[in-house]
Write a protein that holds these residues in place. Structure first.
Motif, short mmCIF file in Angstrom:
data_model
loop_
_atom_site.label_atom_id
_atom_site.label_comp_id
_atom_site.label_asym_id
_atom_site.label_seq_id
_atom_site.Cartn_x
_atom_site.Cartn_y
_atom_site.Cartn_z
N VAL A 132 12.53 3.24 -8.21
CA VAL A 132 12.79 4.65 -7.94
C VAL A 132 14.30 4.80 -7.86
CG1 VAL A 132 12.51 6.51 -6.28
CG2 VAL A 132 10.64 4.90 -6.67
N VAL A 133 14.84 5.66 -8.68
CA VAL A 133 16.28 5.87 -8.71
C VAL A 133 16.56 7.23 -8.09
CG1 VAL A 133 18.33 6.07 -10.16
CG2 VAL A 133 16.49 4.48 -10.78
N LEU A 134 17.29 7.20 -7.00
CA LEU A 134 17.66 8.43 -6.33
C LEU A 134 19.07 8.82 -6.72
CD1 LEU A 134 16.37 7.58 -2.75
CD2 LEU A 134 15.22 8.93 -4.50
N PRO A 135 19.32 10.11 -6.90
CA PRO A 135 20.69 10.51 -7.24
C PRO A 135 21.61 10.22 -6.05
CG PRO A 135 19.30 12.43 -6.84
CD PRO A 135 18.41 11.23 -6.81
N ALA A 136 22.81 9.82 -6.36
CA ALA A 136 23.79 9.53 -5.30
C ALA A 136 24.18 10.82 -4.59
CB ALA A 136 25.02 8.87 -5.91
N ALA A 137 24.39 10.71 -3.30
CA ALA A 137 24.87 11.86 -2.54
C ALA A 137 26.30 12.15 -2.95
CB ALA A 137 24.80 11.56 -1.05
N PRO A 138 26.70 13.42 -2.91
CA PRO A 138 28.10 13.73 -3.25
C PRO A 138 29.05 12.95 -2.35
CG PRO A 138 26.80 15.74 -3.08
CD PRO A 138 25.93 14.60 -2.60
N VAL A 139 30.15 12.51 -2.94
CA VAL A 139 31.12 11.70 -2.22
C VAL A 139 32.02 12.57 -1.34
CG1 VAL A 139 33.07 10.11 -2.51
CG2 VAL A 139 31.10 9.95 -4.01
N ARG A 140 32.36 13.72 -1.83
CA ARG A 140 33.28 14.61 -1.11
C ARG A 140 32.54 15.85 -0.62
NH1 ARG A 140 37.90 12.89 0.32
NH2 ARG A 140 38.69 14.97 0.16
N PRO A 141 32.92 16.38 0.52
CA PRO A 141 32.25 17.58 1.04
C PRO A 141 32.28 18.74 0.04
CG PRO A 141 33.68 16.65 2.72
CD PRO A 141 33.92 15.88 1.45
N GLU A 142 33.32 18.83 -0.78
CA GLU A 142 33.44 19.92 -1.75
C GLU A 142 32.31 19.90 -2.77
OE1 GLU A 142 36.14 17.47 -1.67
OE2 GLU A 142 36.94 18.51 0.06
N ALA A 143 31.68 18.74 -2.95
CA ALA A 143 30.62 18.62 -3.95
C ALA A 143 29.28 19.18 -3.45
CB ALA A 143 30.46 17.16 -4.36
N TYR A 144 29.14 19.44 -2.17
CA TYR A 144 27.91 20.01 -1.63
C TYR A 144 27.89 21.51 -1.83
CZ TYR A 144 26.99 15.63 0.86
OH TYR A 144 26.74 14.32 1.18
#
Length: 80
Positions: A11-23
């Motif tokens: 199961v491959v989960l997408p990586a969480a955004p690294v920077r707060p701006e990406a949310y």
């Protein structure tokens, strides 16, 4: 005992955004609220001298970053 093996599908989960701006805006707002509450809860227990010292340190760090072009959050933990 059986030697049969069951197939396992990764199961491959997408990586969480690294920077707060990406949310997205709602997630950033929720994170800012939680962060603010945590900072206040911790700071409320600090003596005034500690708060003043941290404020001075942050001001110095911010000035250094501005003068040198280093992002304010470009910090890594000590390797100890």
């Amino acid at each position: 005992m059986s030697n049969s093996r069951k197939a396992v599908e990764a199961v491959v989960l997408p990586a969480a955004p690294v920077r707060p701006e990406a949310y997205d805006a709602a997630t950033r707002a929720a994170l800012e609220h939680v962060d603010g509450q945590a900072v206040r809860a911790v700071a409320d227990g600090w003596p005034e001298r500690t708060r003043k010292g941290y404020t001075q340190d942050w001001t110095s760090w911010s000035r250094f970053c501005t003068a040198s072009g280093v992002p304010v959050l470009a910090v890594t933990p000590a390797p100890w």
